[in-house]
Enzyme design. Structure first.
Site: not given
Length: 289
Positions: A10, A129
């Site tokens: 990330d 997600e």
């Protein structure tokens, strides 16, 4: 089928970051450093995710992708802020092998079909997600887990596959960064409902969790962050390198993260192999293992 182990990096600005439930990001170092280490340790692929791209309406990964692609020779998936066919083309030209779509795909599902037709379905990964609702259903979220959509995650997985996605990256926001284990129900139900590979992401804290999501969750690949990042030697800190780009208190403390014990990438693969899960053990540059 050989199970793939994919480090997830990330990224916020120039830095590798990690949070819990996709929030509370702490700086862990430079992504290129970690990408090189994971490549040398035998990663099957890498995932780069710009975690603030949709929030700030930007994609700042192209320079990082370009530098990384010159030094590693495994598939590289890039996501975050990719909204158009032109964005996909620019990302692939920078050195990515695949792109991950979430917000843009939910806002315009036809983008999946158009992208698959133009670039090939194997190039298109749809990221889902999800958060579990009180009634046991799952809702798909956008903008790195910040925005509700009202869309059922399972129905969306089926539609994304029908539209031409080559893979699904399934992340449990409830479990992400917690080390409590993958959401096996979420992963299994999606894997059983689509004819394309499913990559499980979010929640791994032990090697047993990885094994469980492969065997019980029926995942074709596992995407890991905390387990790997906290098992790697901490990068040397020059505060000037990280000034103005987030929370560097963890780097300054030079302490270990005790909540999730770090495990080497090779250690995970050896454990899986001993359990009878097929995976590639050879590290890059090694003649044999």
């Amino acid at each position: 089928m050989t199970i793939r182990v994919i480090p997830r990096l990330d990224i916020k600005g120039p830095n590798l970051v990690k949070g819990i439930h996709l929030e509370g990001l702490r700086v862990l170092g430079r992504p290129e450093h970690s990408a090189r280490r994971y490549y040398e340790q035998g990663a099957d692929e890498l995932l780069y995710m710009d975690v603030v791209a949709s929030l700030y309406q930007r994609n700042s990964l192209l320079d990082i992708v370009n530098r990384t692609a010159r030094e590693i020779f495994i598939p590289l998936t890039v996501g975050g802020g990719i909204r158009t066919l032109e964005d996909i083309q620019a990302t692939l030209r920078a050195g990515a092998d695949k792109v991950s779509l979430n917000t843009a795909a939910l806002n315009n599902p036809e983008l999946i079909r158009e992208a698959a037709w133009r670039f090939g379905s194997s190039t298109i990964v749809v990221s889902i997600e999800a958060i579990r609702r009180p009634d046991g259903s799952y809702e798909a979220y956008t903008d790195n887990g910040r925005e509700r959509t009202g869309v059922d995650a399972f129905a969306w997985a089926v539609r994304a596959a029908e539209m031409g996605a080559g893979e699904l990256l399934v992340t449990s926001i409830d479990r992400e960064g917690t080390g409590r284990g993958f959401d096996l129900e979420l992963t299994r139900r999606i894997a059983e409902s689509v004819p394309i590979p499913v990559i499980a992401c979010g929640g791994a804290g032990t090697v047993e969790h990885v094994y469980d999501v492969v065997r019980e969750g029926r995942a074709d690949a596992v995407c890991l962050a905390s387990m790997l990042h906290y098992g790697m030697d901490q990068q040397p800190l020059d505060e000037q390198d990280f000034r103005g780009e987030g929370n560097i208190e963890f780097l300054k403390s030079a302490r270990a993260f005790t909540k999730i014990p770090g495990v080497s990438l090779r250690g995970i693969k050896v454990f899986l192999a001993e359990k009878g899960v097929p995976c590639r053990l050879r590290a890059h540059g090694e003649a044999c293992v």
